[in-house]
Design an enzyme around this catalytic site. Sequence first.
Site, PDB file in Angstrom:
ATOM      1  N   LYS A 137       0.808  -1.165  -0.132  1.00 40.89           N
ATOM      2  CA  LYS A 137      -0.425   0.095  -0.164  1.00 40.89           C
ATOM      3  C   LYS A 137       1.026   1.264   0.243  1.00 40.89           C
ATOM      4  CE  LYS A 137      -4.612   1.276  -0.117  1.00 40.89           C
ATOM      5  NZ  LYS A 137      -5.776   0.411  -0.211  1.00 40.89           N
TER       6      LYS A 137
ATOM      7  N   ASP B 253      -6.971   4.669  -4.632  1.00 39.23           N
ATOM      8  CA  ASP B 253      -7.709   4.463  -3.116  1.00 39.23           C
ATOM      9  C   ASP B 253      -8.313   5.875  -2.828  1.00 39.23           C
ATOM     10  OD1 ASP B 253      -8.102   2.041  -0.212  1.00 39.23           O
ATOM     11  OD2 ASP B 253      -7.220   4.331   0.269  1.00 39.23           O
TER      12      ASP B 253
HETATM   13  P1  NDP Z   1     -12.763   8.015  -2.407  1.00 40.89           P
HETATM   14  O1  NDP Z   1     -11.649   8.812  -2.500  1.00 40.89           O
HETATM   15  O2  NDP Z   1     -13.071   7.722  -3.902  1.00 40.89           O
HETATM   16  O3  NDP Z   1     -14.550   8.068  -1.879  1.00 40.89           O
HETATM   17  C1  NDP Z   1     -13.622   7.926  -0.488  1.00 40.89           C
HETATM   18  C2  NDP Z   1     -14.805   9.128   0.577  1.00 40.89           C
HETATM   19  O4  NDP Z   1     -15.086   8.469   2.217  1.00 40.89           O
HETATM   20  C3  NDP Z   1     -15.685  10.455   0.092  1.00 40.89           C
HETATM   21  O5  NDP Z   1     -17.105  10.590   0.001  1.00 40.89           O
HETATM   22  C4  NDP Z   1     -14.749  10.542   1.381  1.00 40.89           C
HETATM   23  O6  NDP Z   1     -15.263  11.807   1.658  1.00 40.89           O
HETATM   24  C5  NDP Z   1     -14.947  10.292   2.417  1.00 40.89           C
HETATM   25  N1  NDP Z   1     -13.756  10.066   3.217  1.00 40.89           N
HETATM   26  C6  NDP Z   1     -12.702   9.668   3.247  1.00 40.89           C
HETATM   27  N2  NDP Z   1     -11.684   9.723   4.359  1.00 40.89           N
HETATM   28  C7  NDP Z   1     -12.687  10.413   5.176  1.00 40.89           C
HETATM   29  C8  NDP Z   1     -12.817  10.423   6.690  1.00 40.89           C
HETATM   30  N3  NDP Z   1     -11.356  10.723   7.173  1.00 40.89           N
HETATM   31  N4  NDP Z   1     -14.014  11.189   7.161  1.00 40.89           N
HETATM   32  C9  NDP Z   1     -15.447  11.033   6.588  1.00 40.89           C
HETATM   33  N5  NDP Z   1     -15.348  10.748   5.351  1.00 40.89           N
HETATM   34  C10 NDP Z   1     -13.996  10.400   4.568  1.00 40.89           C
HETATM   35  O7  NDP Z   1     -12.093   6.454  -2.148  1.00 40.89           O
HETATM   36  P2  NDP Z   1     -12.815   5.028  -2.169  1.00 40.89           P
HETATM   37  O8  NDP Z   1     -14.753   5.043  -2.751  1.00 40.89           O
HETATM   38  O9  NDP Z   1     -11.990   4.511  -2.954  1.00 40.89           O
HETATM   39  O10 NDP Z   1     -12.509   4.148  -0.930  1.00 40.89           O
HETATM   40  C11 NDP Z   1     -13.537   4.266   0.050  1.00 40.89           C
HETATM   41  C12 NDP Z   1     -12.907   2.818   0.932  1.00 40.89           C
HETATM   42  O11 NDP Z   1     -12.921   1.371   0.339  1.00 40.89           O
HETATM   43  C13 NDP Z   1     -11.733   3.182   1.442  1.00 40.89           C
HETATM   44  O12 NDP Z   1     -11.546   3.031   3.175  1.00 40.89           O
HETATM   45  C14 NDP Z   1     -10.200   2.216   1.046  1.00 40.89           C
HETATM   46  O13 NDP Z   1      -9.642   1.946   1.486  1.00 40.89           O
HETATM   47  C15 NDP Z   1     -11.586   1.463   0.113  1.00 40.89           C
HETATM   48  N6  NDP Z   1     -11.585   0.445  -0.595  1.00 40.89           N
HETATM   49  C16 NDP Z   1     -11.328   1.420  -2.120  1.00 40.89           C
HETATM   50  C17 NDP Z   1     -11.417   0.055  -3.414  1.00 40.89           C
HETATM   51  C18 NDP Z   1     -11.328   0.811  -4.638  1.00 40.89           C
HETATM   52  O14 NDP Z   1     -11.154  -0.150  -5.408  1.00 40.89           O
HETATM   53  N7  NDP Z   1     -11.448   2.099  -4.649  1.00 40.89           N
HETATM   54  C19 NDP Z   1     -11.058  -1.658  -2.805  1.00 40.89           C
HETATM   55  C20 NDP Z   1     -10.824  -1.199  -1.748  1.00 40.89           C
HETATM   56  C21 NDP Z   1     -10.895  -0.418  -1.034  1.00 40.89           C
HETATM   57  P3  NDP Z   1     -14.845  13.665   1.554  1.00 40.89           P
HETATM   58  O15 NDP Z   1     -15.012  13.535  -0.106  1.00 40.89           O
HETATM   59  O16 NDP Z   1     -15.397  14.746   1.746  1.00 40.89           O
HETATM   60  O17 NDP Z   1     -13.366  13.228   1.606  1.00 40.89           O
HETATM   61  O1  2IT Z   2      -8.026  -1.463  -0.631  1.00 39.10           O
HETATM   62  C1  2IT Z   2      -8.161  -2.047  -1.323  1.00 39.10           C
HETATM   63  O2  2IT Z   2      -8.260  -3.408  -2.470  1.00 39.10           O
HETATM   64  C2  2IT Z   2      -8.265  -1.110  -2.922  1.00 39.10           C
HETATM   65  N1  2IT Z   2      -7.819  -0.291  -2.966  1.00 39.10           N
HETATM   66  C3  2IT Z   2      -7.734  -1.633  -4.098  1.00 39.10           C
HETATM   67  C4  2IT Z   2      -6.269  -2.123  -4.599  1.00 39.10           C
HETATM   68  C5  2IT Z   2      -5.931  -2.279  -6.265  1.00 39.10           C
HETATM   69  O3  2IT Z   2      -4.618  -2.514  -6.239  1.00 39.10           O
HETATM   70  O4  2IT Z   2      -6.675  -2.593  -6.969  1.00 39.10           O
END
Ligand code: NDP
Ligand code: 2IT
Length: 446
Positions: free
Chosen positions: A126, A166
Amino acid sequence: MSYVDEVLELVKKKNASEPEFLQAVTEVLNSLRPVVEANEELYRKNAILERITEPDRQILFRVPWVDDNGQVQVNRGFRVQFNNAIGPYKGGLRLHPSVNLGIIKFLGFEQIFKNSLTSLPIGGGKGGSDFDPKGKSDREIMAFCQSFMTELSKYIGADVDVPAGDIGTGAREIGFMFGQYKRIKGSFEGVLTGKGLTYGGSLARTEATGYGLLYLTQELMKCHGESMEQKIVTVSGAGNVAIYATQKAQQMGAKVVTCSDSTGWIYDPEGIDVALLKEVKEVKRARLTEYAAARKSAEYHEAKDGSVWQIPCDIALPCATQNELLIDDAKKLVANGCKAVCEGANMPTTIDATEYLQNNGVWFVGGKAANAGGVATSALEMSQNSERLSWTFEEVDAKLQGIMVNIYHNIDDAAKRYGMEGNYVAGANIAGFEKVVNAMLAQGVV
Ligand code: NDP
Ligand code: 2IT
């Protein structure tokens, strides 16, 4: 003292200033007790737990860039290459002001087990930066991404370490980083996933984490004699994972009534309008107040006024960030009759909240299993890049669906094998761990 307790103490001593990392390690090692006890001598002699909790390497670097006023800014860059026993390091890059080494280590550690669960050959890693993309111009984002990749490019490669998106890192950032890697190395290779479709990206990668979460949730419901039809679902977050989880839940006949961002949350009893949410978040990059302004049925609440978990639901899907579902939220969910909680985010539920949900009959699937669809589809992107072909949306989506259904049954079986039926957290940790440990033992002391 048991081997697990000994290593937990050691990890706490060595990483005292990293609470999120300690939380992730504590959860995993506690749930591995039955497996470790059954193999204590072998694992102890080979220092399996000491090795799996210590990253292969941790790379920290300065990221200088120039803002639109000509001012030089300095951020900190991270890449933690945790474990490559079963494949090249693989995991996303988080861009958020809260990022520090402990957060990247917790995410990298979880990634080892998640990636193992996908059944695909990817190790755990990561990275990211404390850079805040909010309010930055496209040029500033590009300047940051280019500087970040100038240093990161020394440590990654298609067979070495393959970063992805992420929080805060989406298609735009991956594009700028890919361009800079190609420029520095002179090599067009699958070094990042989540790429644009015109330069090696995979169809369905954008949707994969959210869709995968729902494929697994649907299988969980089905195995308990329930369907997704008519279910009320609460989702937190309004980013990549939340948007596509909402879309797929609605396609399955459920009604999603909430979303949130870091400043506030929406309750929309008519059901979230995904097209509007995408317009506000993906196109305008605006706040949820704009969603509320454009939709009569939506109520907007400030973040300080509670959270989406107070809204009664059948299924709760935390999709924002770590430690966003606390013990009081878990109590509200149980009191309101919630049947299932499946984590779209990484470690969104605290340990006490998880235990409360499990002890009160809620089917709880942790992020390592439930959100593995994103990284699984990243591995499918790597396969397509290696064979220099691209598959149709339907092909990738069908593979994703198969992988998520498989993960559900693997974690269910692993829990049953160790007499912990219905404990999907333990099942996921055990199933993920077994494969990595076999590979570590086979590869000797490295
Ligand atoms: P994005 O940046 O697209 O969206 C994140 C969302 O969460 C936004 O709405 C953001 O609000 C909110 N957020 C982030 N940080 C905070 C915080 N500290 N407090 C409150 N709200 C928060 O990210 P993703 O959707 O890609 O990721 C969301 C989660 O999913 C994370 O935990 C990530 O690690 C996990 N994840 C993502 C994957 C992927 O493929 N993208 C795969 C597997 C897991 P704001 O816009 O106001 O910051
Ligand atoms: O938390 C996760 O699994 C991700 N942000 C996706 C990682 C990836 O390599 O697609």
